[in-house]
Design a protein around this motif. Sequence first.
Motif, PDB file in Angstrom:
ATOM      1  N   ILE A  17      60.518  47.476  42.879  1.00  0.00           N
ATOM      2  CA  ILE A  17      60.721  48.236  41.641  1.00  0.00           C
ATOM      3  C   ILE A  17      59.719  47.798  40.578  1.00  0.00           C
ATOM      4  CG2 ILE A  17      62.347  48.670  39.753  1.00  0.00           C
ATOM      5  CD1 ILE A  17      64.615  48.379  41.828  1.00  0.00           C
ATOM      6  N   PHE A  18      59.462  46.478  40.505  1.00  0.00           N
ATOM      7  CA  PHE A  18      58.518  45.929  39.530  1.00  0.00           C
ATOM      8  C   PHE A  18      57.097  46.393  39.808  1.00  0.00           C
ATOM      9  CE2 PHE A  18      55.623  42.366  38.395  1.00  0.00           C
ATOM     10  CZ  PHE A  18      55.770  42.438  37.013  1.00  0.00           C
ATOM     11  N   SER A  19      56.750  46.628  41.079  1.00  0.00           N
ATOM     12  CA  SER A  19      55.384  47.015  41.442  1.00  0.00           C
ATOM     13  C   SER A  19      55.046  48.442  41.027  1.00  0.00           C
ATOM     14  CB  SER A  19      55.173  46.858  42.955  1.00  0.00           C
ATOM     15  OG  SER A  19      55.951  47.802  43.676  1.00  0.00           O
ATOM     16  N   VAL A  24      51.287  52.353  38.261  1.00  0.00           N
ATOM     17  CA  VAL A  24      51.151  53.409  37.250  1.00  0.00           C
ATOM     18  C   VAL A  24      50.207  52.967  36.134  1.00  0.00           C
ATOM     19  CG1 VAL A  24      52.382  54.730  35.489  1.00  0.00           C
ATOM     20  CG2 VAL A  24      53.401  54.429  37.749  1.00  0.00           C
ATOM     21  N   ALA A  25      50.327  51.703  35.704  1.00  0.00           N
ATOM     22  CA  ALA A  25      49.459  51.185  34.642  1.00  0.00           C
ATOM     23  C   ALA A  25      47.996  51.172  35.097  1.00  0.00           C
ATOM     24  CB  ALA A  25      49.893  49.775  34.258  1.00  0.00           C
ATOM     25  N   GLY A  26      47.748  50.791  36.356  1.00  0.00           N
ATOM     26  CA  GLY A  26      46.390  50.777  36.892  1.00  0.00           C
ATOM     27  C   GLY A  26      45.781  52.172  36.943  1.00  0.00           C
ATOM     28  N   ILE A  27      46.574  53.142  37.379  1.00  0.00           N
ATOM     29  CA  ILE A  27      46.095  54.533  37.430  1.00  0.00           C
ATOM     30  C   ILE A  27      45.835  55.060  36.027  1.00  0.00           C
ATOM     31  CG2 ILE A  27      46.741  56.884  38.071  1.00  0.00           C
ATOM     32  CD1 ILE A  27      48.350  55.679  40.391  1.00  0.00           C
ATOM     33  N   TRP A  28      46.726  54.706  35.090  1.00  0.00           N
ATOM     34  CA  TRP A  28      46.541  55.145  33.701  1.00  0.00           C
ATOM     35  C   TRP A  28      45.249  54.587  33.118  1.00  0.00           C
ATOM     36  CZ3 TRP A  28      46.123  52.771  28.935  1.00  0.00           C
ATOM     37  CH2 TRP A  28      46.255  53.599  27.814  1.00  0.00           C
ATOM     38  N   LYS A  31      42.193  56.430  34.312  1.00  0.00           N
ATOM     39  CA  LYS A  31      42.048  57.785  33.782  1.00  0.00           C
ATOM     40  C   LYS A  31      41.751  57.797  32.286  1.00  0.00           C
ATOM     41  CE  LYS A  31      43.171  59.766  37.704  1.00  0.00           C
ATOM     42  NZ  LYS A  31      42.172  60.541  38.488  1.00  0.00           N
ATOM     43  N   GLN A  32      42.344  56.831  31.544  1.00  0.00           N
ATOM     44  CA  GLN A  32      42.270  56.865  30.089  1.00  0.00           C
ATOM     45  C   GLN A  32      41.188  55.967  29.490  1.00  0.00           C
ATOM     46  OE1 GLN A  32      44.094  59.018  28.317  1.00  0.00           O
ATOM     47  NE2 GLN A  32      44.988  59.758  30.232  1.00  0.00           N
ATOM     48  N   GLY A  33      40.696  54.998  30.259  1.00  0.00           N
ATOM     49  CA  GLY A  33      39.709  54.061  29.725  1.00  0.00           C
ATOM     50  C   GLY A  33      38.424  54.756  29.322  1.00  0.00           C
ATOM     51  N   ASN A  34      37.960  54.459  28.117  1.00  0.00           N
ATOM     52  CA  ASN A  34      36.747  55.094  27.611  1.00  0.00           C
ATOM     53  C   ASN A  34      35.500  54.255  27.838  1.00  0.00           C
ATOM     54  OD1 ASN A  34      38.125  57.376  26.551  1.00  0.00           O
ATOM     55  ND2 ASN A  34      38.778  56.149  24.791  1.00  0.00           N
ATOM     56  N   SER A  35      35.677  52.960  28.047  1.00  0.00           N
ATOM     57  CA  SER A  35      34.536  52.071  28.219  1.00  0.00           C
ATOM     58  C   SER A  35      34.664  51.302  29.520  1.00  0.00           C
ATOM     59  CB  SER A  35      34.450  51.080  27.055  1.00  0.00           C
ATOM     60  OG  SER A  35      35.549  50.191  27.083  1.00  0.00           O
ATOM     61  N   GLU A  36      33.568  50.646  29.904  1.00  0.00           N
ATOM     62  CA  GLU A  36      33.564  49.852  31.127  1.00  0.00           C
ATOM     63  C   GLU A  36      34.586  48.727  31.048  1.00  0.00           C
ATOM     64  OE1 GLU A  36      30.433  47.123  33.758  1.00  0.00           O
ATOM     65  OE2 GLU A  36      29.756  48.230  32.001  1.00  0.00           O
ATOM     66  N   GLU A  38      37.467  48.686  29.373  1.00  0.00           N
ATOM     67  CA  GLU A  38      38.819  49.190  29.504  1.00  0.00           C
ATOM     68  C   GLU A  38      39.140  49.539  30.952  1.00  0.00           C
ATOM     69  OE1 GLU A  38      38.586  52.414  26.764  1.00  0.00           O
ATOM     70  OE2 GLU A  38      39.512  51.278  25.137  1.00  0.00           O
ATOM     71  N   LYS A  39      38.111  49.905  31.721  1.00  0.00           N
ATOM     72  CA  LYS A  39      38.320  50.269  33.124  1.00  0.00           C
ATOM     73  C   LYS A  39      38.154  49.083  34.069  1.00  0.00           C
ATOM     74  CE  LYS A  39      36.773  55.065  32.547  1.00  0.00           C
ATOM     75  NZ  LYS A  39      35.815  56.111  32.996  1.00  0.00           N
ATOM     76  N   PHE A  40      37.786  47.928  33.502  1.00  0.00           N
ATOM     77  CA  PHE A  40      37.455  46.769  34.329  1.00  0.00           C
ATOM     78  C   PHE A  40      38.628  46.311  35.186  1.00  0.00           C
ATOM     79  CE2 PHE A  40      37.273  42.084  34.738  1.00  0.00           C
ATOM     80  CZ  PHE A  40      36.143  41.988  35.535  1.00  0.00           C
ATOM     81  N   LEU A  41      39.841  46.398  34.631  1.00  0.00           N
ATOM     82  CA  LEU A  41      41.012  45.864  35.317  1.00  0.00           C
ATOM     83  C   LEU A  41      41.776  46.899  36.136  1.00  0.00           C
ATOM     84  CD1 LEU A  41      42.522  43.536  32.563  1.00  0.00           C
ATOM     85  CD2 LEU A  41      41.356  42.828  34.640  1.00  0.00           C
ATOM     86  N   ASP A  42      41.355  48.163  36.116  1.00  0.00           N
ATOM     87  CA  ASP A  42      42.172  49.189  36.770  1.00  0.00           C
ATOM     88  C   ASP A  42      42.301  48.966  38.279  1.00  0.00           C
ATOM     89  OD1 ASP A  42      39.525  49.799  37.275  1.00  0.00           O
ATOM     90  OD2 ASP A  42      39.717  51.947  36.939  1.00  0.00           O
ATOM     91  N   LYS A  43      41.178  48.685  38.967  1.00  0.00           N
ATOM     92  CA  LYS A  43      41.241  48.499  40.414  1.00  0.00           C
ATOM     93  C   LYS A  43      42.032  47.258  40.812  1.00  0.00           C
ATOM     94  CE  LYS A  43      37.067  51.109  41.507  1.00  0.00           C
ATOM     95  NZ  LYS A  43      35.679  51.060  42.073  1.00  0.00           N
ATOM     96  N   PRO A  44      41.779  46.077  40.158  1.00  0.00           N
ATOM     97  CA  PRO A  44      42.607  44.913  40.508  1.00  0.00           C
ATOM     98  C   PRO A  44      44.095  45.149  40.287  1.00  0.00           C
ATOM     99  CG  PRO A  44      40.672  44.210  39.285  1.00  0.00           C
ATOM    100  CD  PRO A  44      40.682  45.700  39.247  1.00  0.00           C
ATOM    101  N   ILE A  45      44.460  45.866  39.216  1.00  0.00           N
ATOM    102  CA  ILE A  45      45.871  46.126  38.934  1.00  0.00           C
ATOM    103  C   ILE A  45      46.471  47.035  39.998  1.00  0.00           C
ATOM    104  CG2 ILE A  45      47.440  47.305  37.332  1.00  0.00           C
ATOM    105  CD1 ILE A  45      45.768  46.223  35.041  1.00  0.00           C
ATOM    106  N   ILE A  46      45.736  48.078  40.396  1.00  0.00           N
ATOM    107  CA  ILE A  46      46.226  48.985  41.441  1.00  0.00           C
ATOM    108  C   ILE A  46      46.378  48.238  42.769  1.00  0.00           C
ATOM    109  CG2 ILE A  46      45.651  51.007  42.838  1.00  0.00           C
ATOM    110  CD1 ILE A  46      44.309  52.190  40.354  1.00  0.00           C
TER     111      ILE A  46
END
Length: 267
Positions: A17-19, A24-28, A31-36, A38-46
């Motif tokens: 449930i926690f995952s 969702v935060a990684g996908i957000w 999609k929403q990050g405007n700079s490099e 802000e997008k730096f952590l998306d893949k590790p989080i996913i």
Amino acid sequence: MRLSNNIVGLLNLLTFIFSIPIVVAGIWLSKQGNSECEKFLDKPIIILGVFLMVVSLAGFIGACCRVSWLLWVYLLVMFLLIVVLVAYTIFVFAITNKGAGNVLSGKGYKEYKLGDYSNWLQKRVNSTKNWNKIKSCLIDSKVCSDFRDKYLNDTLPEFYKENLSALQAGCCKPSDDCDFTYVSPTIWNKNTSVSSSNPDCNAWESDAKVLCFNCQSCKAGLLDNLKSNWKKTAVVNIVFLVFLIVVYSVGCCAFRNNRRDNEYWKQ
């Protein structure tokens, strides 16, 4: 069903449930990050979220449905995770045992020298490719813009008494030994009659996108900030390790229960 199986099943249900919000935060972010930055952590989080999902499902099904091979895979992953966390914690303490800000007489802040920190950390920030990305993130984070706005009305004596962070002292103002003329927190006029052996004095510019982001002191300030955060992370890791070892031990009991139950049903 045995108590250990119930405990492992419940813990992994909660982990699953926690995952979900992690993914969702990684996908957000992607999609929403405007700079490099802000997008730096998306893949590790996913990746972390998906990893937790898969492992928790294996542990839940293995413990509650008596699927021994799944529980064995779960325990193997848990064991490897414990080993990795132990190694990481030792590594963090090893590379953060050196380095500290230098206290300045009559000043509320410290100054930071890159040579005071571990060689491994120095190599990371001295890499042009790495530092250009870090510098871009520092500018995007507005660390110096906020610094300027906060202390804009300070006179020089008031400014000297401020308790600046490592990043503010290292990246947003010139080193004290440059002996520049103070105009505002991020505007200092160079004094051509004063010579200094500090290369940061030549690197300093009052341009908001330059400042001391190319200075050795900025790299040192970043390392001091990382050092503090990594030590806190290492302490959290120790607590998490204790928790993982307890869960792993309960999982081993559940695995033995599965084997006994499977042998019973075969008879």
